[in-house]
Design an enzyme around this catalytic site. Structure first.
Site, PDB file in Angstrom:
ATOM      1  N   GLN A  77       0.826  -1.207   0.000  1.00 49.29           N
ATOM      2  CA  GLN A  77       0.000   0.000   0.000  1.00 49.29           C
ATOM      3  C   GLN A  77       0.862   1.260   0.000  1.00 49.29           C
ATOM      4  O   GLN A  77       1.912   1.314   0.632  1.00 49.29           O
ATOM      5  CB  GLN A  77      -0.915   0.000   1.221  1.00 49.29           C
ATOM      6  CG  GLN A  77      -2.078  -0.962   1.090  1.00 49.29           C
ATOM      7  CD  GLN A  77      -3.066  -0.850   2.228  1.00 49.29           C
ATOM      8  OE1 GLN A  77      -3.329  -1.821   2.921  1.00 49.29           O
ATOM      9  NE2 GLN A  77      -3.622   0.321   2.420  1.00 49.29           N
ATOM     10  N   SER A  95       4.611  -6.471   2.658  1.00 48.86           N
ATOM     11  CA  SER A  95       3.282  -6.473   3.268  1.00 48.86           C
ATOM     12  C   SER A  95       2.256  -7.036   2.289  1.00 48.86           C
ATOM     13  O   SER A  95       2.333  -8.208   1.915  1.00 48.86           O
ATOM     14  CB  SER A  95       2.909  -5.068   3.742  1.00 48.86           C
ATOM     15  OG  SER A  95       1.722  -5.078   4.504  1.00 48.86           O
ATOM     16  N   LEU A  96       1.299  -6.240   1.830  1.00 44.04           N
ATOM     17  CA  LEU A  96       0.327  -6.701   0.846  1.00 44.04           C
ATOM     18  C   LEU A  96       1.022  -7.351  -0.340  1.00 44.04           C
ATOM     19  O   LEU A  96       0.522  -8.332  -0.910  1.00 44.04           O
ATOM     20  CB  LEU A  96      -0.522  -5.521   0.366  1.00 44.04           C
ATOM     21  CG  LEU A  96      -1.353  -5.788  -0.898  1.00 44.04           C
ATOM     22  CD1 LEU A  96      -2.483  -6.746  -0.591  1.00 44.04           C
ATOM     23  CD2 LEU A  96      -1.861  -4.504  -1.490  1.00 44.04           C
ATOM     24  N   ARG A 123      -9.024  -8.968   3.651  1.00 44.11           N
ATOM     25  CA  ARG A 123      -7.901  -8.551   4.488  1.00 44.11           C
ATOM     26  C   ARG A 123      -7.960  -7.048   4.752  1.00 44.11           C
ATOM     27  O   ARG A 123      -7.816  -6.591   5.889  1.00 44.11           O
ATOM     28  CB  ARG A 123      -6.589  -8.912   3.787  1.00 44.11           C
ATOM     29  CG  ARG A 123      -5.303  -8.523   4.517  1.00 44.11           C
ATOM     30  CD  ARG A 123      -4.103  -8.934   3.649  1.00 44.11           C
ATOM     31  NE  ARG A 123      -2.810  -8.730   4.301  1.00 44.11           N
ATOM     32  CZ  ARG A 123      -2.080  -7.633   4.222  1.00 44.11           C
ATOM     33  NH1 ARG A 123      -2.524  -6.594   3.508  1.00 44.11           N
ATOM     34  NH2 ARG A 123      -0.907  -7.546   4.827  1.00 44.11           N
ATOM     35  N   HIS A 132       0.251  -4.070  11.191  1.00 45.76           N
ATOM     36  CA  HIS A 132       1.416  -4.844  11.624  1.00 45.76           C
ATOM     37  C   HIS A 132       1.737  -4.673  13.112  1.00 45.76           C
ATOM     38  O   HIS A 132       2.891  -4.737  13.512  1.00 45.76           O
ATOM     39  CB  HIS A 132       2.632  -4.528  10.749  1.00 45.76           C
ATOM     40  CG  HIS A 132       2.422  -4.880   9.311  1.00 45.76           C
ATOM     41  ND1 HIS A 132       2.282  -6.186   8.878  1.00 45.76           N
ATOM     42  CD2 HIS A 132       2.285  -4.097   8.213  1.00 45.76           C
ATOM     43  CE1 HIS A 132       2.086  -6.179   7.566  1.00 45.76           C
ATOM     44  NE2 HIS A 132       2.074  -4.936   7.148  1.00 45.76           N
ATOM     45  N   GLN A 152       1.277 -12.439   9.375  1.00 41.06           N
ATOM     46  CA  GLN A 152       1.862 -11.251   8.743  1.00 41.06           C
ATOM     47  C   GLN A 152       1.091  -9.980   9.066  1.00 41.06           C
ATOM     48  O   GLN A 152       1.665  -8.897   9.168  1.00 41.06           O
ATOM     49  CB  GLN A 152       1.899 -11.488   7.225  1.00 41.06           C
ATOM     50  CG  GLN A 152       2.606 -10.424   6.429  1.00 41.06           C
ATOM     51  CD  GLN A 152       1.778  -9.991   5.236  1.00 41.06           C
ATOM     52  OE1 GLN A 152       0.583  -9.721   5.367  1.00 41.06           O
ATOM     53  NE2 GLN A 152       2.406  -9.922   4.093  1.00 41.06           N
TER      54      GLN A 152
END
Length: 313
Positions: free
Chosen positions: A11, A92-93, A117, A202, A251
């Site tokens: 993102q 991440s994503l 998500r 996170h 994650q």
């Protein structure tokens, strides 16, 4: 040829009009977006071309959008004869994009999973309760110390994205994040500023989202990767689909050690990294972490052609 890896952005890399010049030349781009639009129930291409910056910044929409852009570029790379990478990694994503391209999870399944998500992550913490901030110009240990001193009265704040030496993102309860920002400034940070997000990604505050997503992941087919993927949680590869399932839930509430992920690429002999997605964020970070790795973008026709030529040469 130098050992090649692909890295996939998360993102923040989205922008209105992305991939427009490539779509005008290669119909595969529009076909990929049409494929993603089916499970979403709306026209994803129209959103990213004619929507507003605010609309594409909504986490529930940003995540499918970036996944789809990365998969479209991956498919295009292959169709244009681009070399096959030996390793994949995503920030991440972006780890979900890597899993699709590695053949671990089907594209439409992944689109639906990342939509959920995004929704779960936004719903896990009420708006205004959490915050994130970027800190630049301090040693990692200094930033962690500032976070520890700011985590009082039951509030948490911690380092969550270890993006590059001297560049760390922190997250947690809004008050604790603000205290940590002020502490970092007193410690000599060059910059410490709030990020335009409302959820503390996170961090342990995301555990409710992880629990919800874990149930969806359990109901989705996963297979062993055809190309190894370096995972965010521990900066290592995994071959067991059951382990990958668990890591993709963890994650959400675990920090992203991107410095360690890039170090793992370097340790595996990677000397060329192609950023498969819009923007050049990871290429910039990678140059700071491992300048000996040549990094290339794919966000438009010119950069894609340059990357193809560099790898072929």
């Amino acid at each position: 040829m130098n050992t090649l890896a692909f890295v996939f952005p998360g993102q923040g890399s989205q922008k209105i009009g992305m991939l427009s010049d490539l779509a005008a030349t290669y119909p595969q781009v529009l076909e990929t977006f049409a494929e993603a639009s089916r499970p979403l129930g709306y026209d994803l291409w129209a959103l990213c071309q004619r929507g507003s910056a605010e609309e594409i910044a909504q986490t529930e929409r940003t995540q499918p959008l970036l996944l789809t852009a990365s998969v479209a570029l991956w498919r295009l790379w292959g169709e244009l004869g681009g070399a096959r990478p030996v390793l994949l990694a995503g920030h991440s994503l972006g780890e979900w994009s890597a899993l699709v391209c590695a053949g671990v999870v089907g594209f439409e399944d992944a689109v639906e999973l990342v939509r959920k998500r995004g929704a779960y992550m936004q719903e896990a913490v009420p708006a205004g309760v959490g915050a994130m901030a970027a800190v630049m110009g301090l040693e990692t240990a200094q930033i962690e110390d500032c976070c520890n001193s700011a985590a009082v009265d039951g509030e948490i704040v911690q380092a969550v994205n270890y993006n590059a030496p001297g560049q760390v993102v922190i997250a947690g309860h809004a008050g604790a994040v603000q205290r940590a920002v002020e502490a970092c400034k007193r410690a000599g940070a060059k910059r410490a500023l709030a990020l335009p997000v409302s959820a503390p990604f996170h961090t342990p505050l995301m555990r409710p989202a992880a629990e919800r997503l874990a149930a969806d992941i359990a109901a989705t087919a996963f297979t062993a990767p055809a190309i190894p993927v370096i995972h965010n949680v521990h900066a290592r590869t995994e071959a067991d689909p059951a382990v990958i399932r668990r890591l993709m839930a963890e994650q959400i509430y675990s920090p992203v050690p991107w410095v360690d992920c890039v170090a793992a690429l370097r340790g595996a002999g990677v000397r060329v990294a192609v950023e498969c997605g819009p923007g050049r964020v990871l290429a910039g970070l990678n140059k700071r972490i491992a300048p000996e790795i040549a990094s290339y973008a794919t966000e438009d026709g010119a950069s894609l052609d340059a990357a193809l030529a560099a790898v072929a040469g």
